[in-house]
Design a protein around this motif. Sequence first.
Motif, PDB file in Angstrom:
ATOM      1  N   SER A 261      30.360  63.144  60.959  1.00 43.66           N
ATOM      2  CA  SER A 261      30.678  64.521  61.355  1.00 43.66           C
ATOM      3  C   SER A 261      29.877  64.896  62.600  1.00 43.66           C
ATOM      4  CB  SER A 261      30.413  65.494  60.207  1.00 43.66           C
ATOM      5  OG  SER A 261      29.037  65.594  59.900  1.00 43.66           O
ATOM      6  N   THR A 262      28.612  64.453  62.653  1.00 46.55           N
ATOM      7  CA  THR A 262      27.783  64.706  63.839  1.00 46.55           C
ATOM      8  C   THR A 262      28.259  63.880  65.031  1.00 46.55           C
ATOM      9  OG1 THR A 262      25.859  65.209  62.472  1.00 46.55           O
ATOM     10  CG2 THR A 262      25.440  64.619  64.765  1.00 46.55           C
ATOM     11  N   ALA A 263      28.502  62.586  64.819  1.00 50.11           N
ATOM     12  CA  ALA A 263      28.919  61.709  65.916  1.00 50.11           C
ATOM     13  C   ALA A 263      30.236  62.170  66.529  1.00 50.11           C
ATOM     14  CB  ALA A 263      29.045  60.276  65.415  1.00 50.11           C
ATOM     15  N   VAL A 264      31.166  62.591  65.690  1.00 53.96           N
ATOM     16  CA  VAL A 264      32.462  63.066  66.193  1.00 53.96           C
ATOM     17  C   VAL A 264      32.286  64.341  67.004  1.00 53.96           C
ATOM     18  CG1 VAL A 264      34.686  64.023  65.471  1.00 53.96           C
ATOM     19  CG2 VAL A 264      33.804  61.948  64.374  1.00 53.96           C
ATOM     20  N   PHE A 265      31.451  65.260  66.511  1.00 52.60           N
ATOM     21  CA  PHE A 265      31.202  66.504  67.234  1.00 52.60           C
ATOM     22  C   PHE A 265      30.647  66.204  68.622  1.00 52.60           C
ATOM     23  CE2 PHE A 265      29.380  70.395  68.607  1.00 52.60           C
ATOM     24  CZ  PHE A 265      30.002  71.419  67.914  1.00 52.60           C
ATOM     25  N   LEU A 266      29.679  65.290  68.696  1.00 56.96           N
ATOM     26  CA  LEU A 266      29.034  64.972  69.962  1.00 56.96           C
ATOM     27  C   LEU A 266      29.944  64.209  70.919  1.00 56.96           C
ATOM     28  CD1 LEU A 266      25.527  63.856  68.621  1.00 56.96           C
ATOM     29  CD2 LEU A 266      26.044  65.991  69.818  1.00 56.96           C
ATOM     30  N   SER A 267      30.958  63.537  70.380  1.00 55.76           N
ATOM     31  CA  SER A 267      31.770  62.623  71.188  1.00 55.76           C
ATOM     32  C   SER A 267      32.922  63.279  71.922  1.00 55.76           C
ATOM     33  CB  SER A 267      32.313  61.491  70.298  1.00 55.76           C
ATOM     34  OG  SER A 267      31.253  60.711  69.788  1.00 55.76           O
ATOM     35  N   GLY A 268      33.214  64.536  71.629  1.00 57.78           N
ATOM     36  CA  GLY A 268      34.319  65.194  72.300  1.00 57.78           C
ATOM     37  C   GLY A 268      35.657  64.894  71.647  1.00 57.78           C
ATOM     38  N   VAL A 269      36.737  65.362  72.258  1.00 55.80           N
ATOM     39  CA  VAL A 269      38.037  65.356  71.591  1.00 55.80           C
ATOM     40  C   VAL A 269      38.597  63.947  71.399  1.00 55.80           C
ATOM     41  CG1 VAL A 269      40.430  66.127  71.730  1.00 55.80           C
ATOM     42  CG2 VAL A 269      38.586  67.699  72.331  1.00 55.80           C
ATOM     43  N   GLU A 270      38.852  63.239  72.479  1.00 58.86           N
ATOM     44  CA  GLU A 270      39.555  61.957  72.346  1.00 58.86           C
ATOM     45  C   GLU A 270      38.690  60.905  71.666  1.00 58.86           C
ATOM     46  OE1 GLU A 270      42.698  61.658  72.724  1.00 58.86           O
ATOM     47  OE2 GLU A 270      42.762  63.745  73.387  1.00 58.86           O
ATOM     48  N   ARG A 271      37.446  60.761  72.127  1.00 50.51           N
ATOM     49  CA  ARG A 271      36.562  59.756  71.516  1.00 50.51           C
ATOM     50  C   ARG A 271      36.237  60.134  70.075  1.00 50.51           C
ATOM     51  NH1 ARG A 271      35.498  55.000  70.016  1.00 50.51           N
ATOM     52  NH2 ARG A 271      33.309  54.373  69.947  1.00 50.51           N
ATOM     53  N   GLY A 272      36.111  61.418  69.798  1.00 45.13           N
ATOM     54  CA  GLY A 272      35.827  61.859  68.439  1.00 45.13           C
ATOM     55  C   GLY A 272      36.936  61.477  67.479  1.00 45.13           C
ATOM     56  N   LYS A 273      38.178  61.729  67.870  1.00 44.85           N
ATOM     57  CA  LYS A 273      39.312  61.347  67.017  1.00 44.85           C
ATOM     58  C   LYS A 273      39.378  59.835  66.844  1.00 44.85           C
ATOM     59  CE  LYS A 273      42.448  63.661  69.359  1.00 44.85           C
ATOM     60  NZ  LYS A 273      43.767  64.249  69.725  1.00 44.85           N
ATOM     61  N   SER A 274      39.103  59.105  67.911  1.00 40.55           N
ATOM     62  CA  SER A 274      39.138  57.639  67.843  1.00 40.55           C
ATOM     63  C   SER A 274      38.086  57.096  66.879  1.00 40.55           C
ATOM     64  CB  SER A 274      38.920  57.034  69.234  1.00 40.55           C
ATOM     65  OG  SER A 274      39.962  57.379  70.100  1.00 40.55           O
ATOM     66  N   LEU A 275      36.899  57.720  66.868  1.00 38.71           N
ATOM     67  CA  LEU A 275      35.844  57.265  65.961  1.00 38.71           C
ATOM     68  C   LEU A 275      36.294  57.325  64.509  1.00 38.71           C
ATOM     69  CD1 LEU A 275      32.514  58.827  67.342  1.00 38.71           C
ATOM     70  CD2 LEU A 275      33.045  56.394  67.115  1.00 38.71           C
ATOM     71  N   ILE A 276      36.949  58.417  64.141  1.00 41.12           N
ATOM     72  CA  ILE A 276      37.428  58.566  62.765  1.00 41.12           C
ATOM     73  C   ILE A 276      38.468  57.510  62.442  1.00 41.12           C
ATOM     74  CG2 ILE A 276      38.730  60.091  61.213  1.00 41.12           C
ATOM     75  CD1 ILE A 276      37.355  62.447  62.537  1.00 41.12           C
ATOM     76  N   GLU A 277      39.382  57.281  63.360  1.00 44.21           N
ATOM     77  CA  GLU A 277      40.438  56.297  63.126  1.00 44.21           C
ATOM     78  C   GLU A 277      39.881  54.881  63.059  1.00 44.21           C
ATOM     79  OE1 GLU A 277      42.907  57.328  66.384  1.00 44.21           O
ATOM     80  OE2 GLU A 277      43.930  58.963  65.319  1.00 44.21           O
ATOM     81  N   GLU A 278      38.926  54.564  63.935  1.00 35.89           N
ATOM     82  CA  GLU A 278      38.327  53.223  63.938  1.00 35.89           C
ATOM     83  C   GLU A 278      37.594  52.939  62.633  1.00 35.89           C
ATOM     84  OE1 GLU A 278      35.770  53.040  67.331  1.00 35.89           O
ATOM     85  OE2 GLU A 278      37.402  53.445  68.746  1.00 35.89           O
ATOM     86  N   ALA A 279      36.953  53.957  62.078  1.00 32.90           N
ATOM     87  CA  ALA A 279      36.203  53.783  60.832  1.00 32.90           C
ATOM     88  C   ALA A 279      37.079  53.949  59.595  1.00 32.90           C
ATOM     89  CB  ALA A 279      35.058  54.788  60.771  1.00 32.90           C
ATOM     90  N   GLU A 280      38.362  54.258  59.793  1.00 36.61           N
ATOM     91  CA  GLU A 280      39.327  54.464  58.705  1.00 36.61           C
ATOM     92  C   GLU A 280      38.861  55.571  57.754  1.00 36.61           C
ATOM     93  OE1 GLU A 280      39.969  50.628  56.960  1.00 36.61           O
ATOM     94  OE2 GLU A 280      41.139  49.924  58.665  1.00 36.61           O
ATOM     95  N   LEU A 281      38.395  56.662  58.353  1.00 35.45           N
ATOM     96  CA  LEU A 281      37.980  57.832  57.604  1.00 35.45           C
ATOM     97  C   LEU A 281      39.028  58.932  57.795  1.00 35.45           C
ATOM     98  CD1 LEU A 281      34.183  57.822  58.557  1.00 35.45           C
ATOM     99  CD2 LEU A 281      35.271  56.800  56.556  1.00 35.45           C
TER     100      LEU A 281
END
Length: 298
Positions: A261-281
Amino acid sequence: MTKIKREKSKLYMDTVVQIQVFTETSKDEAEAKINRAFEAFQKIERACSRFNPDSELMRACRQIQRPVQVSPFLFEPLKFALEIAKWTDGIFDPTVGKAMEEQGFNRQYLTGKFMESPASVSATYRDIVLNERDRTVYLRKPMVIDLGAVAKGFAIDLAVNELKDLERFCVNAGGDLFAGGAEPGAGVWKIGIRHPTQNDRIIHTVEISNEAICTSGGYERKSPKRKGVHHLILPHTKQSPNDWISCSVIAPFAMLADAFSTAVFLSGVERGKSLIEEAELKGILITSGLQIMKVGGI
């Protein structure tokens, strides 16, 4: 045997921790499990607090260029934080503690005392070396390590381990929680996500079972020293990003949901969404304009 409901709250880690169980277990046995679950929070706070100069974390931060053996209560969340730092190329960085001190996030919630710690401005997560065999921490430079994005989740997971044999339970630490089993009469737990600008409202509801959900929001804690800065700070700019106003992540365990939740917030829109998808969360992300985005198959 009739199911009983037990509910208890205590203050740990600058938040109210509430444990709720529904079980056919005897009252005494349920109470013992709940007490052991609370002890997990106490252990993690003693090990990982940035605000207590006598915590295991802050004692280790004072030992530069020498290996310091630490307990699993510190080693495991620090190891996890470094893995997330590597995955995000340092956007998430546990060495951000000094920057947080400088922005006024340095007051101990129980005593009111302020922390002022020496640190190198150039320190990053790459200056932390862990030895898993000896369970030691080696710091190449003076730094202040902040484990606020993983420690509470780790404490929730340890508490869940104490309660896992009960039929139904929920460990809620200020809105970051794990829901085990199901609510009475329902197949899932229904969890409300707080409205970012209206404290008494829920902006979205999710259904989870045997999962954790943790939320990071820029509305939660504002810097008393600098306008526009909140407690989520980018380590390289010392600024707070504002692409999101709230990021909630659903994961199999709380430390993972907490960190992401912290990493996604810090990563911004596109990278944040990608992080969730990459981790299958799964994620419920809210923009500064209060647009709700669902990511990861919700």
